[in-house]
Design a protein around this motif. Structure first.
Motif, PDB file in Angstrom:
ATOM      1  N   LEU A  27       0.762  -1.372   0.170  1.00 32.99           N
ATOM      2  CA  LEU A  27       0.065   0.189  -0.056  1.00 32.99           C
ATOM      3  C   LEU A  27       0.976   1.330   0.043  1.00 32.99           C
ATOM      4  CD1 LEU A  27      -2.488  -1.199   2.801  1.00 32.99           C
ATOM      5  CD2 LEU A  27      -3.083  -0.599   0.176  1.00 32.99           C
ATOM      6  N   PRO A  28       0.420   2.327  -0.371  1.00 27.80           N
ATOM      7  CA  PRO A  28       0.936   3.655  -0.254  1.00 27.80           C
ATOM      8  C   PRO A  28       1.439   3.978   0.929  1.00 27.80           C
ATOM      9  CG  PRO A  28      -1.239   3.793  -1.054  1.00 27.80           C
ATOM     10  CD  PRO A  28      -1.148   2.404  -0.949  1.00 27.80           C
ATOM     11  N   GLU A  29       1.957   5.101   1.187  1.00 26.34           N
ATOM     12  CA  GLU A  29       2.427   5.569   2.421  1.00 26.34           C
ATOM     13  C   GLU A  29       1.167   6.152   3.103  1.00 26.34           C
ATOM     14  OE1 GLU A  29       4.398   5.639   5.819  1.00 26.34           O
ATOM     15  OE2 GLU A  29       5.397   4.782   4.173  1.00 26.34           O
ATOM     16  N   ARG A  30       0.335   6.947   2.331  1.00 24.89           N
ATOM     17  CA  ARG A  30      -0.835   7.529   2.615  1.00 24.89           C
ATOM     18  C   ARG A  30      -2.092   6.703   2.103  1.00 24.89           C
ATOM     19  NH1 ARG A  30      -3.694  12.266   0.091  1.00 24.89           N
ATOM     20  NH2 ARG A  30      -4.931  12.935   1.927  1.00 24.89           N
ATOM     21  N   ILE A  31      -2.658   5.962   2.965  1.00 25.20           N
ATOM     22  CA  ILE A  31      -3.764   4.999   2.575  1.00 25.20           C
ATOM     23  C   ILE A  31      -5.191   5.495   2.378  1.00 25.20           C
ATOM     24  CG2 ILE A  31      -4.847   2.795   2.941  1.00 25.20           C
ATOM     25  CD1 ILE A  31      -1.909   1.963   4.182  1.00 25.20           C
ATOM     26  N   ALA A  32      -5.907   5.445   1.245  1.00 29.41           N
ATOM     27  CA  ALA A  32      -7.244   5.773   1.145  1.00 29.41           C
ATOM     28  C   ALA A  32      -7.615   4.631   1.988  1.00 29.41           C
ATOM     29  CB  ALA A  32      -7.774   5.732  -0.045  1.00 29.41           C
ATOM     30  N   SER A  33      -8.557   4.914   3.265  1.00 29.85           N
ATOM     31  CA  SER A  33      -9.243   4.189   4.108  1.00 29.85           C
ATOM     32  C   SER A  33     -10.772   4.276   4.320  1.00 29.85           C
ATOM     33  CB  SER A  33      -8.498   4.269   5.509  1.00 29.85           C
ATOM     34  OG  SER A  33      -8.631   5.691   6.017  1.00 29.85           O
ATOM     35  N   HIS A  34     -11.263   5.288   3.443  1.00 29.40           N
ATOM     36  CA  HIS A  34     -12.780   5.290   3.764  1.00 29.40           C
ATOM     37  C   HIS A  34     -13.097   6.233   2.299  1.00 29.40           C
ATOM     38  CE1 HIS A  34     -16.705   7.231   4.959  1.00 29.40           C
ATOM     39  NE2 HIS A  34     -16.822   6.152   5.687  1.00 29.40           N
ATOM     40  N   PHE A  35     -14.332   5.451   1.939  1.00 29.58           N
ATOM     41  CA  PHE A  35     -14.988   6.001   0.616  1.00 29.58           C
ATOM     42  C   PHE A  35     -16.201   6.606   0.642  1.00 29.58           C
ATOM     43  CE2 PHE A  35     -11.699   2.918   0.166  1.00 29.58           C
ATOM     44  CZ  PHE A  35     -10.858   3.455  -0.823  1.00 29.58           C
ATOM     45  N   ALA A  40     -15.404   7.508  -4.080  1.00 31.80           N
ATOM     46  CA  ALA A  40     -14.126   8.046  -4.211  1.00 31.80           C
ATOM     47  C   ALA A  40     -13.590   8.276  -2.681  1.00 31.80           C
ATOM     48  CB  ALA A  40     -14.480   9.546  -4.601  1.00 31.80           C
ATOM     49  N   ALA A  41     -12.045   8.276  -2.563  1.00 29.91           N
ATOM     50  CA  ALA A  41     -11.798   8.279  -1.380  1.00 29.91           C
ATOM     51  C   ALA A  41     -11.899   9.415  -0.744  1.00 29.91           C
ATOM     52  CB  ALA A  41     -10.166   8.309  -1.425  1.00 29.91           C
ATOM     53  N   ILE A 119     -11.736  -7.490   3.441  1.00 32.51           N
ATOM     54  CA  ILE A 119     -11.971  -5.930   3.322  1.00 32.51           C
ATOM     55  C   ILE A 119     -10.678  -5.461   3.069  1.00 32.51           C
ATOM     56  CG2 ILE A 119     -12.365  -3.748   4.693  1.00 32.51           C
ATOM     57  CD1 ILE A 119     -14.844  -4.984   3.950  1.00 32.51           C
ATOM     58  N   HIS A 120      -9.465  -5.909   3.782  1.00 32.26           N
ATOM     59  CA  HIS A 120      -8.044  -5.548   3.516  1.00 32.26           C
ATOM     60  C   HIS A 120      -7.901  -5.729   1.937  1.00 32.26           C
ATOM     61  CE1 HIS A 120      -3.938  -4.878   3.844  1.00 32.26           C
ATOM     62  NE2 HIS A 120      -3.516  -6.080   3.349  1.00 32.26           N
ATOM     63  N   TYR A 121      -8.168  -6.880   1.259  1.00 32.22           N
ATOM     64  CA  TYR A 121      -8.138  -7.167  -0.095  1.00 32.22           C
ATOM     65  C   TYR A 121      -8.803  -6.160  -0.924  1.00 32.22           C
ATOM     66  CZ  TYR A 121      -8.125  -8.960  -4.553  1.00 32.22           C
ATOM     67  OH  TYR A 121      -8.092  -9.016  -5.860  1.00 32.22           O
ATOM     68  N   LEU A 124      -6.616  -2.921  -0.855  1.00 33.18           N
ATOM     69  CA  LEU A 124      -5.509  -3.152  -1.496  1.00 33.18           C
ATOM     70  C   LEU A 124      -5.719  -2.610  -3.106  1.00 33.18           C
ATOM     71  CD1 LEU A 124      -3.762  -6.372  -0.312  1.00 33.18           C
ATOM     72  CD2 LEU A 124      -2.878  -4.087  -0.255  1.00 33.18           C
ATOM     73  N   VAL A 125      -6.940  -3.308  -3.470  1.00 31.30           N
ATOM     74  CA  VAL A 125      -7.308  -3.136  -4.743  1.00 31.30           C
ATOM     75  C   VAL A 125      -7.730  -1.602  -5.024  1.00 31.30           C
ATOM     76  CG1 VAL A 125      -9.049  -3.754  -6.556  1.00 31.30           C
ATOM     77  CG2 VAL A 125      -8.105  -5.427  -5.237  1.00 31.30           C
ATOM     78  N   ALA A 126      -8.236  -0.818  -4.163  1.00 27.76           N
ATOM     79  CA  ALA A 126      -8.727   0.424  -4.202  1.00 27.76           C
ATOM     80  C   ALA A 126      -7.631   1.345  -4.317  1.00 27.76           C
ATOM     81  CB  ALA A 126      -9.711   0.818  -2.987  1.00 27.76           C
ATOM     82  N   ASN A 127      -6.709   1.037  -3.364  1.00 33.38           N
ATOM     83  CA  ASN A 127      -5.600   1.786  -3.697  1.00 33.38           C
ATOM     84  C   ASN A 127      -4.425   1.484  -4.641  1.00 33.38           C
ATOM     85  OD1 ASN A 127      -5.183   3.625  -0.910  1.00 33.38           O
ATOM     86  ND2 ASN A 127      -6.174   1.700  -0.277  1.00 33.38           N
ATOM     87  N   ARG A 128      -4.736   0.780  -5.383  1.00 40.32           N
ATOM     88  CA  ARG A 128      -3.974   0.578  -6.794  1.00 40.32           C
ATOM     89  C   ARG A 128      -4.423   1.732  -7.847  1.00 40.32           C
ATOM     90  NH1 ARG A 128      -4.726  -5.662  -6.935  1.00 40.32           N
ATOM     91  NH2 ARG A 128      -3.520  -6.173  -5.367  1.00 40.32           N
ATOM     92  N   ALA A 129      -5.859   2.096  -7.603  1.00 36.02           N
ATOM     93  CA  ALA A 129      -5.880   3.037  -8.684  1.00 36.02           C
ATOM     94  C   ALA A 129      -5.644   4.556  -8.319  1.00 36.02           C
ATOM     95  CB  ALA A 129      -7.667   3.082  -8.623  1.00 36.02           C
ATOM     96  N   SER A 130      -5.679   5.413  -9.289  1.00 35.60           N
ATOM     97  CA  SER A 130      -4.959   6.646  -9.153  1.00 35.60           C
ATOM     98  C   SER A 130      -6.037   7.664  -9.717  1.00 35.60           C
ATOM     99  CB  SER A 130      -3.484   6.852  -9.662  1.00 35.60           C
ATOM    100  OG  SER A 130      -3.259   8.188  -9.212  1.00 35.60           O
ATOM    101  N   PRO A 131      -6.743   8.277  -8.941  1.00 34.69           N
ATOM    102  CA  PRO A 131      -6.845   8.463  -7.483  1.00 34.69           C
ATOM    103  C   PRO A 131      -7.561   7.099  -6.941  1.00 34.69           C
ATOM    104  CG  PRO A 131      -8.683   9.686  -8.445  1.00 34.69           C
ATOM    105  CD  PRO A 131      -7.794   9.234  -9.639  1.00 34.69           C
ATOM    106  N   PRO A 132      -7.403   6.862  -5.676  1.00 38.99           N
ATOM    107  CA  PRO A 132      -8.143   5.473  -5.034  1.00 38.99           C
ATOM    108  C   PRO A 132      -9.431   5.591  -5.258  1.00 38.99           C
ATOM    109  CG  PRO A 132      -6.454   6.643  -3.652  1.00 38.99           C
ATOM    110  CD  PRO A 132      -6.724   7.566  -4.700  1.00 38.99           C
ATOM    111  N   ARG A 133     -10.100   4.436  -5.808  1.00 38.71           N
ATOM    112  CA  ARG A 133     -11.609   4.207  -5.893  1.00 38.71           C
ATOM    113  C   ARG A 133     -12.059   2.789  -5.210  1.00 38.71           C
ATOM    114  NH1 ARG A 133     -13.903   7.990  -8.194  1.00 38.71           N
ATOM    115  NH2 ARG A 133     -15.871   7.065  -8.755  1.00 38.71           N
ATOM    116  N   LEU A 134     -12.964   3.139  -4.773  1.00 39.07           N
ATOM    117  CA  LEU A 134     -13.384   1.524  -3.994  1.00 39.07           C
ATOM    118  C   LEU A 134     -14.171   0.786  -5.222  1.00 39.07           C
ATOM    119  CD1 LEU A 134     -14.243  -0.133  -1.406  1.00 39.07           C
ATOM    120  CD2 LEU A 134     -16.488   1.019  -1.565  1.00 39.07           C
ATOM    121  N   PRO A 135     -13.642  -0.654  -5.432  1.00 33.97           N
ATOM    122  CA  PRO A 135     -14.218  -1.301  -6.300  1.00 33.97           C
ATOM    123  C   PRO A 135     -15.485  -1.960  -5.975  1.00 33.97           C
ATOM    124  CG  PRO A 135     -12.771  -2.384  -5.097  1.00 33.97           C
ATOM    125  CD  PRO A 135     -12.424  -1.105  -4.662  1.00 33.97           C
TER     126      PRO A 135
END
Length: 158
Positions: A27-35, A40-41, A119-121, A124-135
């Protein structure tokens, strides 16, 4: 049966914790944790904070719930609130009843530990996108599967 359930529970806790620890570094250093709206994060946290938070939920929450359902009735059988309590806690049936509650506590804890790892998975998927988006499709499928599993657990307990 309750020993198998508790063995599986411990296995689920260990697998969930290991999975989270081993993959959080991706994960990036700054993790999108809520959407929020539009998936959108809208909230972020540090990687270390996220790891602490997820481990507390993946291990601590399931352990607490499993203990409350599975172990507390052994310590305080007068606190059990079930229909026909006198029948189920009669000395002839008490041990089997407590073992059944114990197994159900362990199974519920296992479901929760696996759900949190899933949920962690999703994160992981959400934070691969730029900008992070919940699948959304993946999250909806996961949520539906968890609800179905809880309904099956409740039916089995009933």
């Amino acid at each position: 049966m309750h020993r198998i359930a508790w063995f599986f529970f411990v296995l689920c806790l260990a697998a969930s914790a290991t999975y989270i620890v081993m993959t959080t570094s991706a994960l990036p250093e700054r993790i999108a944790s809520h959407f929020g709206p539009g998936n959108a994060a809208n909230a972020f946290m540090s990687r270390d904070g996220y790891l602490t938070f997820m481990l507390a939920f993946a291990v601590g929450l399931p352990a607490f719930i499993a203990a409350m359902i599975g172990l507390l009735p052994r310590a305080r059988s007068n606190s059990i609130n079930i229909p026909h309590k006198a029948y189920w806690l009669d000395p002839k049936r008490k041990e089997e009843t407590l073992n059944t509650l114990s197994a159900h506590g362990a199974w519920l804890g296992s479901l929760i530990a696996l759900f949190i790892a899933a949920i962690h998975y999703v994160l992981l998927v959400a934070n691969r996108a730029s900008p992070p988006r919940l699948p959304a499709d993946l999250f909806t499928m996961l949520r539906g599967g968890f609800v179905a599993a809880i309904v099956l657990w409740a039916l089995a307990l009933w």
